[in-house]
Motif scaffolding. Sequence first.
Motif, short mmCIF file in Angstrom:
data_model
loop_
_atom_site.label_atom_id
_atom_site.label_comp_id
_atom_site.label_asym_id
_atom_site.label_seq_id
_atom_site.Cartn_x
_atom_site.Cartn_y
_atom_site.Cartn_z
N GLU A 155 -4.48 7.61 -6.28
CA GLU A 155 -3.11 7.12 -6.38
C GLU A 155 -3.01 5.68 -5.91
N SER A 156 -3.69 5.37 -4.81
CA SER A 156 -3.66 4.02 -4.27
C SER A 156 -4.30 3.02 -5.23
N VAL A 157 -5.44 3.41 -5.80
CA VAL A 157 -6.13 2.53 -6.74
C VAL A 157 -5.27 2.29 -7.99
N GLY A 178 0.86 -1.18 0.00
CA GLY A 178 0.00 0.00 0.00
C GLY A 178 0.88 1.22 0.00
N LEU A 179 0.27 2.39 -0.17
CA LEU A 179 1.05 3.62 -0.15
C LEU A 179 1.66 3.85 1.22
N ASP A 180 2.70 4.67 1.26
CA ASP A 180 3.30 5.04 2.54
C ASP A 180 2.26 5.70 3.44
N ASN A 181 2.35 5.41 4.71
CA ASN A 181 1.46 5.97 5.74
C ASN A 181 0.02 5.46 5.65
N SER A 182 -0.18 4.32 4.99
CA SER A 182 -1.54 3.77 4.91
C SER A 182 -1.89 2.94 6.14
N GLY A 183 -0.87 2.53 6.90
CA GLY A 183 -1.11 1.75 8.12
C GLY A 183 -0.69 0.30 8.01
N LYS A 184 0.13 -0.03 7.02
CA LYS A 184 0.55 -1.43 6.83
C LYS A 184 1.25 -1.99 8.06
N LEU A 206 -2.25 -8.41 0.57
CA LEU A 206 -3.02 -7.59 1.49
C LEU A 206 -2.72 -6.13 1.16
N TRP A 207 -3.68 -5.47 0.51
CA TRP A 207 -3.49 -4.08 0.08
C TRP A 207 -4.17 -3.17 1.10
N VAL A 208 -3.39 -2.24 1.66
CA VAL A 208 -3.89 -1.37 2.72
C VAL A 208 -4.08 0.05 2.17
N MET A 209 -5.29 0.59 2.35
CA MET A 209 -5.62 1.93 1.88
C MET A 209 -5.97 2.82 3.05
N ASP A 210 -5.52 4.07 3.01
CA ASP A 210 -5.82 5.04 4.04
C ASP A 210 -7.09 5.78 3.64
N LEU A 229 -7.75 -3.70 2.71
CA LEU A 229 -8.15 -3.12 3.99
C LEU A 229 -8.39 -1.63 3.79
N LEU A 230 -9.59 -1.18 4.06
CA LEU A 230 -9.93 0.24 4.05
C LEU A 230 -9.67 0.75 5.47
N ASN A 231 -8.44 1.17 5.68
CA ASN A 231 -7.94 1.42 7.03
C ASN A 231 -8.20 2.86 7.50
#
Length: 200
Positions: free
Chosen positions: A105-107, A23-29, A92-96, A129-131
Amino acid sequence: MGLLTIIKKQKLKDKECRCLVLGLDNSGKSTVVDWVLSVYKNQDRRTITPTVGFQIHTVPFANHNVQLWDIGGQSTLRPYWDNYFDKTDVLLWVMDTAAASRMDESVQELKTILRNRDRLGYNCRIIVLLNKKDLVEGADKVTQTLQSDLERLLQLENVPIETRASNALTGEGLETLMASIVGGKCVDRGVRESTIKSIS
């Protein structure tokens, strides 16, 4: 080392489940991984800092050894993500969800990965994960819309997907995550490889 010990270790190896956490940086991975380690390995929660490179954690669950590969999400590291694709069982893709300006950008990054599914493997399952739903006003409605949009988008790519809203700080939405990771198609690697050989 005795024969029984060798056999036991081989059985555990055959039941390894490799989960790539992206996932992108700072998404909560790393916060997601930290919660898993606190629950299933009884480790103390820690202060999270940006992951530089990658970290591998092995977590026992349901007779499997789940390998969580936590990969840094900074833009400078993304070109190297595909180096970690081989033998991945679950992405496991984590999105903020709190960073509305970065959702596109994440998509797009997720779609880029899916274009490399020959490397990732067509049997690799996708969990999104929609975090950080705790930081979003009207979180339920927002996450439902995101979930619907993602499912529609990825169905066009013929990609099976599971989405769930989460708050990695408290573990809300993560209670059955490990069961989802090892469930379904995360079968014994030894059985899977022997089946492939017999078919070929």
